[in-house]
Every structure is written in C-alpha cells, then in structure tokens.
Design a protein around this motif. Structure first.
Motif, PDB file in Angstrom:
ATOM      1  N   HIS A  77       0.555   2.977  -3.611  1.00 20.89           N
ATOM      2  CA  HIS A  77      -0.539   3.912  -3.339  1.00 20.89           C
ATOM      3  C   HIS A  77      -1.754   3.261  -3.609  1.00 20.89           C
ATOM      4  O   HIS A  77      -2.618   4.173  -4.111  1.00 20.89           O
ATOM      5  CB  HIS A  77      -0.121   5.240  -3.922  1.00 20.89           C
ATOM      6  CG  HIS A  77       1.122   5.913  -3.506  1.00 20.89           C
ATOM      7  ND1 HIS A  77       1.448   6.196  -2.433  1.00 20.89           N
ATOM      8  CD2 HIS A  77       2.246   5.928  -4.348  1.00 20.89           C
ATOM      9  CE1 HIS A  77       2.873   6.807  -2.425  1.00 20.89           C
ATOM     10  NE2 HIS A  77       3.166   6.535  -3.498  1.00 20.89           N
ATOM     11  N   GLU A  78      -2.161   2.044  -3.332  1.00 23.77           N
ATOM     12  CA  GLU A  78      -3.498   1.590  -3.190  1.00 23.77           C
ATOM     13  C   GLU A  78      -3.491   0.497  -2.191  1.00 23.77           C
ATOM     14  O   GLU A  78      -2.692   0.048  -1.722  1.00 23.77           O
ATOM     15  CB  GLU A  78      -3.670   0.920  -4.778  1.00 23.77           C
ATOM     16  CG  GLU A  78      -2.730  -0.058  -5.202  1.00 23.77           C
ATOM     17  CD  GLU A  78      -3.130  -0.578  -6.637  1.00 23.77           C
ATOM     18  OE1 GLU A  78      -4.159  -1.530  -6.871  1.00 23.77           O
ATOM     19  OE2 GLU A  78      -2.406  -0.023  -7.587  1.00 23.77           O
ATOM     20  N   GLU A  79      -5.012   0.340  -2.094  1.00 23.89           N
ATOM     21  CA  GLU A  79      -5.020  -0.863  -1.028  1.00 23.89           C
ATOM     22  C   GLU A  79      -4.935  -2.233  -1.468  1.00 23.89           C
ATOM     23  O   GLU A  79      -5.490  -2.576  -2.549  1.00 23.89           O
ATOM     24  CB  GLU A  79      -6.491  -0.461  -0.365  1.00 23.89           C
ATOM     25  CG  GLU A  79      -6.745  -1.441   1.077  1.00 23.89           C
ATOM     26  CD  GLU A  79      -7.678  -0.761   1.809  1.00 23.89           C
ATOM     27  OE1 GLU A  79      -8.328  -1.546   2.454  1.00 23.89           O
ATOM     28  OE2 GLU A  79      -8.133   0.398   1.806  1.00 23.89           O
ATOM     29  N   GLN A  84       0.678  -1.050  -0.091  1.00 24.81           N
ATOM     30  CA  GLN A  84       0.012   0.067  -0.050  1.00 24.81           C
ATOM     31  C   GLN A  84       0.771   1.180   0.148  1.00 24.81           C
ATOM     32  O   GLN A  84       0.497   2.138  -0.639  1.00 24.81           O
ATOM     33  CB  GLN A  84      -0.890  -0.035   1.249  1.00 24.81           C
ATOM     34  CG  GLN A  84      -1.805   1.304   1.185  1.00 24.81           C
ATOM     35  CD  GLN A  84      -2.841   1.305   2.308  1.00 24.81           C
ATOM     36  OE1 GLN A  84      -3.301  -0.174   2.862  1.00 24.81           O
ATOM     37  NE2 GLN A  84      -3.364   2.254   2.659  1.00 24.81           N
ATOM     38  N   ARG A  85       1.899   1.123   0.837  1.00 20.86           N
ATOM     39  CA  ARG A  85       2.972   2.390   0.812  1.00 20.86           C
ATOM     40  C   ARG A  85       3.542   2.576  -0.623  1.00 20.86           C
ATOM     41  O   ARG A  85       3.802   3.781  -0.904  1.00 20.86           O
ATOM     42  CB  ARG A  85       3.903   2.205   1.903  1.00 20.86           C
ATOM     43  CG  ARG A  85       3.451   2.398   3.342  1.00 20.86           C
ATOM     44  CD  ARG A  85       4.331   1.779   4.412  1.00 20.86           C
ATOM     45  NE  ARG A  85       3.600   1.932   5.923  1.00 20.86           N
ATOM     46  CZ  ARG A  85       3.909   2.904   6.638  1.00 20.86           C
ATOM     47  NH1 ARG A  85       4.754   3.947   6.308  1.00 20.86           N
ATOM     48  NH2 ARG A  85       3.602   3.150   7.716  1.00 20.86           N
TER      49      ARG A  85
END
Length: 154
Positions: free
Chosen positions: A75-77, A71-72
């Motif tokens: 930049h998406e879950e 995620q980091r």
C-alpha cells in the motif's frame, strides 16, 4: 517432468497473488527453458528436497510487475526494485513454495524447503537444484509477464 510437480506450484502462485495482492494473473503455455538467464530483474528461489528428489522453484519478476505487486501488497508506491521490493520477492516465493508444499503433503510427498534466496539485477543467472529439465510457466498480469520456473530431478 512429471506434472505432479507443476500443478501445486501453479495453484499456489495464483492463490498467493489473488489473496495477498488482489491480482488475477493468467497462466500461459509452459515451455522447457534451455538456459540459466533470468527473464526478470528480481528472482526469488527456494530448494525443495525429499530423500529421493531434489528440486527448486524460482519466481522471476520484471520490474513493472514486481513494482505493481509491491504497491498492492504494501500500500505504498515503489519506483525501483530496492531492498524492500527484493525482500517482498523472497516472501512471495516463501508463501508460494509453502502453499505448494502443503498440496504435495496431501499427496504424500514431504518436501524439506530451504530459506528463500533473492537474486537481483538485469541478466542474473538462475541455478536450479534439480538436474531435470526446467519448466518455465509464464503468467500474464496487467503490468506484464512474470515467470515461475520449476526444476526437479527426473
């Protein structure tokens, strides 16, 4: 195992996660690992060899940790270890091993590296290339523990 093989990997692991994932994991106490069981659900591995030394590095992530890293970095879950997360694990392994290789080169040790291999699933096995003891370095992050294993010929 000679500490000269451990410190470059430790330094590179911390650098990659700080730079790429804005994480600051804390290294724990290293120990000798006595089996081939993976402590995580996804592991990236790379062999590192010279003319006289064979070895390998494995980075094994638990689910919550690799999902946080993914995620980091992306930049998406992510809610599961899918193909994208597995590929990212291989890329992290490549970056860490490449950073360690650069530190080794400064010390006059020139390793050739394999392509990263990624193993997934509960209870997968890690087969190191070296025949020396396997040192397991735990790292504590906000989402749990992950492990870096280092094994080189004695």
């Amino acid at each position: 195992m000679n500490v000269q093989y451990i410190n470059p990997v430790l330094i590179s692991m911390l650098n990659v996660l700080k730079t790429m994932a804005q994480m600051d994991p804390k290294p724990g106490k290293p120990s000798i690992k006595n089996d081939n069981a993976s402590p995580g659900v996804v592991t990236g591995m790379m062999d590192m060899n010279t003319d006289s030394v064979k070895g390998s590095i494995a980075i094994s992530f638990t689910g919550p940790v690799i999902l946080d890293v993914a995620q980091r970095m992306m930049h998406e879950e992510f809610t599961e270890v899918n193909e994208i997360v597995a590929d990212l694990t291989g890329e992290i392994t490549n970056m860490v091993t490449g950073g360690a290789k650069a530190i080794f080169q400064e010390k006059g040790i020139n390793f050739a590296m394999s392509l990263p291999k990624v193993l997934t699933g509960e209870n997968h096995l890690i087969q190191h290339a070296g025949n020396g003891p396997t040192v397991s370095l735990p790292f504590n992050s906000d989402k749990g523990i992950f492990y870096v294993e280092i094994c080189f010929d004695e």
